[in-house]
Enzyme design. Structure first.
Site, PDB file in Angstrom:
ATOM      1  CG  ASP A 166      50.193 110.047 -33.764  1.00  0.00           C
ATOM      2  OD1 ASP A 166      49.733 110.393 -35.062  1.00  0.00           O
ATOM      3  OD2 ASP A 166      50.444 109.029 -33.023  1.00  0.00           O
ATOM      4  CG  ASN A 413      49.393 120.331 -34.226  1.00  0.00           C
ATOM      5  OD1 ASN A 413      48.972 120.886 -35.217  1.00  0.00           O
ATOM      6  ND2 ASN A 413      48.912 119.132 -33.635  1.00  0.00           N
ATOM      7  CD  GLU A 414      45.629 118.089 -34.116  1.00  0.00           C
ATOM      8  OE1 GLU A 414      45.968 117.355 -33.414  1.00  0.00           O
ATOM      9  OE2 GLU A 414      45.125 117.794 -35.342  1.00  0.00           O
ATOM     10  CE1 TYR A 470      43.866 115.169 -39.140  1.00  0.00           C
ATOM     11  CE2 TYR A 470      44.296 113.447 -40.541  1.00  0.00           C
ATOM     12  CZ  TYR A 470      44.639 114.487 -39.818  1.00  0.00           C
ATOM     13  OH  TYR A 470      46.196 114.805 -39.887  1.00  0.00           O
ATOM     14  CD  GLU A 508      47.871 117.440 -38.631  1.00  0.00           C
ATOM     15  OE1 GLU A 508      47.067 116.391 -38.384  1.00  0.00           O
ATOM     16  OE2 GLU A 508      48.538 118.064 -37.579  1.00  0.00           O
ATOM     17  CE  LYS A 572      45.487 109.892 -40.158  1.00  0.00           C
ATOM     18  NZ  LYS A 572      46.186 109.184 -38.691  1.00  0.00           N
TER      19      LYS A 572
END
Ligand SMILES: CCC[C@@H]1NC[C@@H](O)[C@H](O)[C@H]1C(=O)O
Length: 599
Positions: A166, A413-414, A470, A508, A572
């Protein structure tokens, strides 16, 4: 993998001439550059600023979205008095892969768009004359490369980047280019480790050069007083009553290596270091044996006009924003940042979780591609991907290992760690990276929303946990946020019941927020809602003592692919993309400034 990645310096043995400025630039959609001789330079391109991404300078969509090969070229002069030295061209970053030519001759290629590499051109340049450097860069995304994605070919034949991540695929010579003249067989690397006690610090050093010469080593304090000396390739510098490098209370010593060959000094390399130790003990993250609670952000190298091009002005503003808000840390999400960012952090006492661009290793990625319903680590691309991955972890640690600000290494990451097929990849990655850092700083990766304690198959690998969560945004949003809080607490209760005794940092969490949108009562996208979401997370953080850090996503709004879930990028940010505060910035400042800076 690079031999050495020392940051360029100037002294009586070393020259550094920046080649930044306007380069000739052109796209090469027909891949005809070599056959047309562009490697020898060209003048019919446009003038393109370096360092910068090319994308946002253009007014037409085909140019902004261009995916494929493109060329930069520049004339440069090599002074006669450089003769006898090794001549190098050092690229801070070429995104994502590059082939370097000098005077029409291919010198080298490089894969990886966020780390430096050096072209050794001693036998190719003409001394006392003009020379030409040409670079062919490719910005396509692939599943076997970092960051992961696809490159689609549209019906009109044009290629299009399809990121599994993203952030916008900004591309180009995103960081400075240096023409270096250094001693042949000179110093190419060094490392330090530390022992700290009440009234003494010991700096264990090791220095590398391509010669059997000897070394004189000294350490000076900020007033230029020599506080310790040593000799030899490996040795110790013992400092009585040292001033330690602490969180938001930095102190930098200068270490200096002098290379002596046949009794004559032939090279010197100096750098600023901080005397401090990093440890993980139980649920605590310790700096100089003192527990630290991380407050800060995930960030991006991203700004208007230059895209991902490093901009010192933006970095100065971002550091001032982080100091103003009471932050003491950030993660270099989702790729290594420009070396000068770590120098800022060294000077300001800000801790960095340093991350490689192993992002998008999850098919149903957050970039709303939907992706395939399979585990990323079942893909046949994994073998080739791993070679690039460990190569970039190796170079990241080689480049950043001497920064006192670097707290930990984030290796992904993720990623999708929900399937057993991820385990062999992680086993190899954490084994192969175990001894790359002389200081053995903690290694970790961020656990995405789905990878909870009972789902992830890779929880045994990280030295501490980074959670990206989230509730309140991607699920249980708006009026349902109370269920989001309940779900988050339920997950953390599982962590609490488990026998896991490592720290957790929330790396995050956040809400897209349109600056200036106000609503009473709040609704999603309003500034009020962003604060309500942060308040919810903070209530949860304050309930669990094994949570040792909070880094909301993101410091600032940033550019992404266009899509039905993005309004000119990801909003964000706690600050806008032009670095002005949303209401949440004042909320966080109040929360964080209540805490002691080094708490
Ligand atoms: C649920 C995944 C959230 C995702 N995490 C990675 C970041 O790079 C994205 O920006 C962020 C987002 O979608 O805001």
């Amino acid at each position: 993998m690079e031999k050495g990645l020392l940051y360029p310096i100037i002294n009586q043995y070393r020259s550094d001439q920046k080649l930044d400025g306007l380069w000739n630039f052109k796209f090469d959609p027909a891949a005809e550059g070599e056959s047309q001789g562009w490697q020898k330079g060209f003048n019919n391109g446009i003038k393109m600023p370096v360092p910068a991404s090319f994308n946002d300078f253009f007014t037409d969509k085909d140019a902004r979205e261009y995916t494929g090969d493109f060329w930069y070229s520049k004339e440069f002069f090599v002074p006669k008095y450089y003769e006898g030295q090794e001549i190098q061209i050092r690229f801070g970053a070429a995104t994502h892969r590059a082939v370097v030519y000098v005077n029409g001759q291919e010198i080298r290629s490089h894969e990886g768009g966020f780390l430096p590499f050096t072209a050794e051109v001693t036998n190719t340049v003409k001394f006392g004359e003009k020379n030409i450097v040409s670079v062919k860069i490719n910005n396509e995304l692939h599943r076997d490369a970092l960051p992961a994605g696809d490159t689609a070919t549209l019906k009109n034949g044009k290629k299009m980047a399809k990121p599994f991540f993203d952030f916008y695929n900004y591309s180009g010579l995103n960081r400075s280019v240096h023409l270096l003249a250094v001693p042949k067989n000179g110093i190419y690397d060094y490392s330090t480790t530390y022992e700290i006690s009440d009234h003494e610090a010991i700096v264990h050093y090791s220095v590398n050069a391509d010669t059997d010469g000897d070394f004189k080593v000294s350490l000076t304090d900020e007033n230029g007083n020599v506080v310790a000396t040593s000799t030899g390739k490996d040795g110790d510098l013992t400092v009585k009553n040292p001033t330690l490098w602490n969180v938001r209370d930095a102190y930098l010593y200068t270490i200096r290596f002098e290379l002596i060959d046949n009794g004559k000094p032939v090279d010197e390399y100096g750098d600023q270091i901080g005397l401090r130790t990093i440890e993980i003990k139980g649920h605590q993250i310790l700096v100089n044996h003192k527990s630290v609670y991380l407050r800060g952000f995930g960030r991006h190298e991203d700004s208007i006009y230059a895209g991902r091009g490093f901009d010192m002005n933006v970095e100065r503003r971002d550091v001032n924003l982080m100091k103003w808000i009471g932050a003491n840390s950030f993660r270099s999400s989702h790729y290594p940042y420009d070396e000068q960012v770590y120098k800022f952090a060294d000077r300001e006492g800000i801790l960095v979780i340093d991350e490689v661009p192993a992002v998008g290793f999850k098919m149903a990625a957050a970039s709303f591609l939907g992706g395939l319903d399979q585990s990323f680590f079942d893909g046949d691309w994994i073998h080739d991907l791993y070679k690039k991955h460990i190569d970039q972890v190796t170079d990241l640690i080689k480049r950043d290992k001497n920064h006192p600000s670097v707290l930990a290494w984030s290796l992904l990451n993720e990623p999708d760690t929900s399937k057993k097929s991820a385990v062999p990849y992680f086993e190899k990655l954490f084994k192969d990276s175990a001894n790359l850092d002389p200081e053995k700083r903690p290694r970790t990766f961020t656990l995405n929303e789905d990878d909870t304690i009972d789902v992830s198959k890779c929880l045994r690998f990280p030295d501490f946990y980074l959670l990206n969560r989230y509730p309140g945004w991607y699920h249980k949003w708006g009026y349902e946020i109370s269920d989001g809080e309940a779900g988050l607490r339920a997950e953390l209760d599982e962590w609490k019941k488990s026998d896991i005794d490592k720290p957790i940092v929330f790396s995050e969490y956040g809400a897209d927020t349109e600056p200036g949108l106000h609503k009473l009562p709040s609704i999603m996208w309003s500034e009020e809602y962003q604060i309500e979401l942060l308040e919810m997370f903070d209530r949860v953080f304050d309930s669990y003592d094994f949570i040792r850090g909070e880094q909301p996503w993101n410091l600032a709004d940033f550019q992404t692919v266009e899509g039905n879930m993005r309004v000119n990028g990801n909003k964000k940010g706690i600050f806008t993309r032009d670095r002005q505060p949303k209401a949440a910035a004042f909320y966080l400042r109040k929360r964080w400034n209540k805490l002691p800076l080094d708490w």
